[in-house]
Design a protein around this motif. Structure first.
Motif, short mmCIF file in Angstrom:
data_model
loop_
_atom_site.label_atom_id
_atom_site.label_comp_id
_atom_site.label_asym_id
_atom_site.label_seq_id
_atom_site.Cartn_x
_atom_site.Cartn_y
_atom_site.Cartn_z
N ILE A 41 43.03 48.35 37.74
CA ILE A 41 43.30 46.94 37.50
C ILE A 41 43.17 46.26 38.86
O ILE A 41 43.99 46.49 39.76
CB ILE A 41 44.73 46.71 36.96
N ALA A 42 42.12 45.47 39.03
CA ALA A 42 41.89 44.77 40.29
C ALA A 42 42.32 43.32 40.10
O ALA A 42 41.70 42.59 39.33
CB ALA A 42 40.42 44.85 40.68
N GLY A 43 43.39 42.94 40.75
CA GLY A 43 43.96 41.62 40.56
C GLY A 43 43.80 40.72 41.75
O GLY A 43 42.96 40.95 42.63
N GLN A 44 44.64 39.69 41.80
CA GLN A 44 44.58 38.68 42.86
C GLN A 44 45.62 38.97 43.94
O GLN A 44 45.29 39.39 45.03
CB GLN A 44 44.76 37.29 42.26
N VAL A 82 46.72 54.88 36.12
CA VAL A 82 46.39 53.46 36.29
C VAL A 82 46.69 53.04 37.73
O VAL A 82 47.83 53.18 38.20
CB VAL A 82 47.20 52.58 35.31
N ALA A 83 45.68 52.51 38.41
CA ALA A 83 45.85 51.95 39.75
C ALA A 83 45.83 50.43 39.64
O ALA A 83 45.00 49.87 38.93
CB ALA A 83 44.72 52.42 40.66
N VAL A 84 46.74 49.79 40.34
CA VAL A 84 46.76 48.33 40.41
C VAL A 84 46.50 47.95 41.86
O VAL A 84 47.34 48.20 42.73
CB VAL A 84 48.10 47.75 39.91
N VAL A 85 45.33 47.39 42.11
CA VAL A 85 44.91 47.08 43.48
C VAL A 85 44.51 45.61 43.55
O VAL A 85 43.40 45.24 43.15
CB VAL A 85 43.74 47.98 43.94
N PRO A 86 45.40 44.75 44.04
CA PRO A 86 45.07 43.33 44.15
C PRO A 86 44.24 43.03 45.40
O PRO A 86 44.10 43.88 46.29
CB PRO A 86 46.45 42.67 44.24
N MET A 87 43.73 41.82 45.47
CA MET A 87 42.98 41.39 46.64
C MET A 87 43.90 41.25 47.86
O MET A 87 43.46 41.34 48.99
CB MET A 87 42.26 40.06 46.38
N GLY A 98 54.41 24.00 44.89
CA GLY A 98 54.88 25.12 44.07
C GLY A 98 53.77 25.96 43.47
O GLY A 98 54.03 26.80 42.61
N SER A 99 52.55 25.76 43.92
CA SER A 99 51.43 26.57 43.44
C SER A 99 51.23 27.78 44.34
O SER A 99 51.47 27.72 45.54
CB SER A 99 50.13 25.74 43.42
N ASP A 100 50.76 28.90 43.73
CA ASP A 100 50.48 30.09 44.51
C ASP A 100 49.37 29.82 45.53
O ASP A 100 48.36 29.20 45.20
CB ASP A 100 50.00 31.23 43.61
N LEU A 101 49.58 30.29 46.74
CA LEU A 101 48.52 30.23 47.75
C LEU A 101 47.50 31.33 47.46
O LEU A 101 47.82 32.33 46.81
CB LEU A 101 49.13 30.41 49.13
N PRO A 102 46.26 31.16 47.92
CA PRO A 102 45.25 32.21 47.68
C PRO A 102 45.59 33.48 48.45
O PRO A 102 46.29 33.43 49.47
CB PRO A 102 43.96 31.58 48.19
N PRO A 103 45.08 34.62 47.98
CA PRO A 103 45.31 35.86 48.72
C PRO A 103 44.66 35.80 50.10
O PRO A 103 43.50 35.41 50.20
CB PRO A 103 44.63 36.94 47.87
N PRO A 104 45.39 36.14 51.16
CA PRO A 104 44.79 36.11 52.50
C PRO A 104 43.64 37.11 52.60
O PRO A 104 43.78 38.27 52.22
CB PRO A 104 45.95 36.51 53.42
N ARG A 105 42.53 36.66 53.14
CA ARG A 105 41.36 37.53 53.26
C ARG A 105 41.60 38.73 54.15
O ARG A 105 41.01 39.79 53.95
CB ARG A 105 40.17 36.73 53.80
#
Length: 195
Positions: A41-44, A82-87, A98-105
């Protein structure tokens, strides 16, 4: 492998960045994978609830995602399958609205390739959200167009929208997702997890 998970869990590359966000939180990498995993599962990035619990998709989005996959919580949280690997492994914080910031590169460039090299038994990759689509597929299209083209990537890869409640309207506008994509996805997940 143990060294990699330990190094990620100790990472503090974004400490100053997170301290400067509206949430002013400390890094807490959520590391959830083992080399034996057959489903990726590749997430954010983790949200605030996951940041607090230390368990990926431990929120209403996770409930919806598990439903989409046809997995029970015990199946989903079995790291050996199951592997969960976000960005980004840490919650990036909220902006002033109150919005989520983008994942830091920097998280992806520092850790992602190393993690992916350990996951050589993966038979099915589920890409959750636009950031994962862009990184893993190299697409420049929006989420709707990317997900709509799912059949050209199946059965080894399924791009999905984010399962957030914010996307409930998207689901209503795109009934093909639940009618056509999800049954194929669930069948493939069962084959990979129990096959």
């Amino acid at each position: 492998m143990t060294d990699l998970t330990v190094n990620i869990s100790r990472c503090r590359l974004c400490a100053d960045r997170f301290a400067a966000t509206h949430t002013a939180h400390e890094p807490r990498p959520v590391v959830w994978f083992k080399p034996s995993a057959r489903l990726l599962i590749a997430g954010q990035a983790p949200g605030m609830r996951v940041h607090k619990s230390g368990k990926p998709f431990d929120d209403p989005s996770g409930d919806r995602l598990r439903d989409w996959l046809g997995l029970s919580p015990s199946e989903f949280y079995d790291k050996s399958r199951v592997a969960v690997v976000p960005m980004a492994f840490c919650f990036p914080g909220y902006d002033a609205k109150g919005s989520d910031l983008p994942p830091p590169r920097i998280c992806g460039t520092t850790w992602h390739d190393q993690v992916m090299q350990t996951l050589d038994k993966v038979e099915l990759t589920v890409l959750v959200g636009g950031y994962a689509h862009k990184y893993h597929m190299g697409v420049k299209t929006g989420v709707t167009d990317t997900v709509r083209a799912w059949e050209s990537h199946a059965p080894r890869l399924f791009p999905l929208p984010h399962p957030s409640w914010r996307n409930t309207g998207w689901l209503k506008k795109n009934p093909w997702f639940e009618e056509n994509l999800l049954p194929k996805l669930r069948a493939q997940v069962q084959r990979v997890i129990h096959g």
